[in-house]
Scaffold this active site. Structure first.
Site, mmCIF file in Angstrom:
data_model
loop_
_atom_site.group_PDB
_atom_site.id
_atom_site.type_symbol
_atom_site.label_atom_id
_atom_site.label_comp_id
_atom_site.label_asym_id
_atom_site.label_seq_id
_atom_site.Cartn_x
_atom_site.Cartn_y
_atom_site.Cartn_z
ATOM 1 N N LYS A 16 6.870 3.294 -2.891
ATOM 2 C CA LYS A 16 7.498 2.084 -3.453
ATOM 3 C C LYS A 16 6.952 1.813 -4.855
ATOM 4 C CE LYS A 16 8.298 -0.424 0.896
ATOM 5 N NZ LYS A 16 7.990 -1.665 1.652
ATOM 6 N N GLY A 33 10.233 7.948 4.342
ATOM 7 C CA GLY A 33 10.962 7.223 5.379
ATOM 8 C C GLY A 33 12.242 7.928 5.793
ATOM 9 N N LYS A 93 17.613 8.527 -7.438
ATOM 10 C CA LYS A 93 17.631 7.564 -6.320
ATOM 11 C C LYS A 93 17.773 6.147 -6.869
ATOM 12 C CE LYS A 93 14.978 5.773 -2.387
ATOM 13 N NZ LYS A 93 13.766 5.816 -1.558
ATOM 14 N N ASP A 106 10.173 -6.192 1.414
ATOM 15 C CA ASP A 106 10.319 -5.627 2.751
ATOM 16 C C ASP A 106 11.716 -5.025 2.816
ATOM 17 O OD1 ASP A 106 8.850 -5.205 5.146
ATOM 18 O OD2 ASP A 106 10.224 -6.538 6.200
ATOM 19 N N ASN A 150 0.837 -1.203 0.000
ATOM 20 C CA ASN A 150 0.000 0.000 0.000
ATOM 21 C C ASN A 150 0.869 1.248 0.000
ATOM 22 O OD1 ASN A 150 -2.657 -1.020 0.027
ATOM 23 N ND2 ASN A 150 -2.431 -1.600 2.181
ATOM 24 N N ASP A 174 14.798 8.657 3.990
ATOM 25 C CA ASP A 174 15.511 9.283 2.870
ATOM 26 C C ASP A 174 16.247 10.583 3.246
ATOM 27 O OD1 ASP A 174 15.017 7.312 1.028
ATOM 28 O OD2 ASP A 174 13.394 8.357 0.004
HETATM 29 P P1 IMP Z 1 8.594 -1.663 4.844
HETATM 30 O O1 IMP Z 1 8.344 -2.466 6.077
HETATM 31 O O2 IMP Z 1 9.331 -2.412 3.800
HETATM 32 O O3 IMP Z 1 7.361 -1.017 4.311
HETATM 33 O O4 IMP Z 1 9.553 -0.478 5.197
HETATM 34 C C1 IMP Z 1 9.944 -0.202 6.505
HETATM 35 C C2 IMP Z 1 10.289 1.232 6.680
HETATM 36 O O5 IMP Z 1 11.586 1.422 6.150
HETATM 37 C C3 IMP Z 1 9.400 2.231 5.992
HETATM 38 O O6 IMP Z 1 8.337 2.622 6.769
HETATM 39 C C4 IMP Z 1 10.334 3.386 5.792
HETATM 40 O O7 IMP Z 1 10.386 4.149 6.958
HETATM 41 C C5 IMP Z 1 11.666 2.707 5.613
HETATM 42 N N1 IMP Z 1 12.031 2.597 4.202
HETATM 43 C C6 IMP Z 1 11.785 1.567 3.355
HETATM 44 N N2 IMP Z 1 12.311 1.827 2.155
HETATM 45 C C7 IMP Z 1 12.882 3.054 2.233
HETATM 46 C C8 IMP Z 1 13.575 3.872 1.298
HETATM 47 O O8 IMP Z 1 13.777 3.544 0.126
HETATM 48 N N3 IMP Z 1 14.005 5.055 1.782
HETATM 49 C C9 IMP Z 1 13.819 5.457 3.061
HETATM 50 N N4 IMP Z 1 13.172 4.737 3.966
HETATM 51 C C10 IMP Z 1 12.709 3.532 3.548
#
Ligand code: IMP
Length: 196
Positions: free
Chosen positions: A13, A154, A176, A69, A9, A156
């Protein structure tokens, strides 16, 4: 042409991955496939969480799908926040609170090296039933002393990849993608699919 549902969601991404897709694939975000659920990430590894998201969508749709993930692994914090990256500062999944916690925890530490790691899980309908494949992408870099940039999501604003002099949040999606963990994992996924 391969059509795949992307079990997420997270629109950021989706945008990053859509910008890498050629005309030989069609990626359908789970919402567009009519699935409006938030899949839990209860496990201790990125791989298990990726599988959990993909299998949930596969069981609903019975279609080829993938999930990913991602975790930010900071060396001086023994790999934290890692698999807990989304909820590092609490269940609110608040990007700013998570960044603040990282900056505070690194405050007195000299080693600011870190990496983003993405694990993709592909569930593929093979001739003998469902097949499971994993692809991993790593982007090494370091955590800046303060936030820079407004783009991305996130962590970044505080992550500067190796070979760059600015944060991910100061880059366009295309820029990126020249460095990122997600691009490296997705490139392997696409190469695999092209060989099918
Ligand atoms: P997820 O569990 O894969 O959705 O990601 C975990 C968390 O990692 C996210 O809520 C973001 O805070 C961080 N995150 C994931 N991918 C990125 C990225 O490409 N850049 C910055 N933060 C990221």
């Amino acid at each position: 042409m391969h059509t795949l549902i992307f079990a997420t969601n997270n629109q950021n991404k989706v945008n990053e991955i859509q910008s890498l897709v050629g005309s030989d694939f069609k990626i359908i975000p789970q919402k567009e496939a009519g699935i409006d659920i938030d899949i839990p990430e209860p496990h201790d590894t990125l791989q298990e969480n990726a599988y959990e998201k993909a299998i949930t969508i596969f069981n609903i749709t019975n279609q080829n799908c993938f999930s990913e993930d991602t975790g930010l692994e900071i060396n001086a914090l023994n790999g934290e926040p890692g698999v807990k990256s989304a909820r590092y500062a609490g269940e609110g999944r608040d990007f700013q609170a998570n960044i603040d916690k990282v900056l505070i925890n690194l405050d007195s530490l000299e080693n600011r090296t870190a990496q983003f790691r993405t694990v993709i899980c592909l569930l593929w309908k093979g001739t003998n039933g469902m097949e499971t494949y994993y692809f991993e992408g790593i982007c090494k870099g370091h955590i800046s002393n303060e936030m820079h940039g407004e783009k991305g999501f996130g962590y970044d604003p505080i992550f500067i990849p190796e070979g760059a002099s600015k944060s991910f949040a100061e880059m366009s999606i295309e820029e990126k993608n020249t460095f990122s963990h997600r691009q490296k994992a997705v490139t392997q996924l696409f190469e695999f699919l092209r060989s099918r």
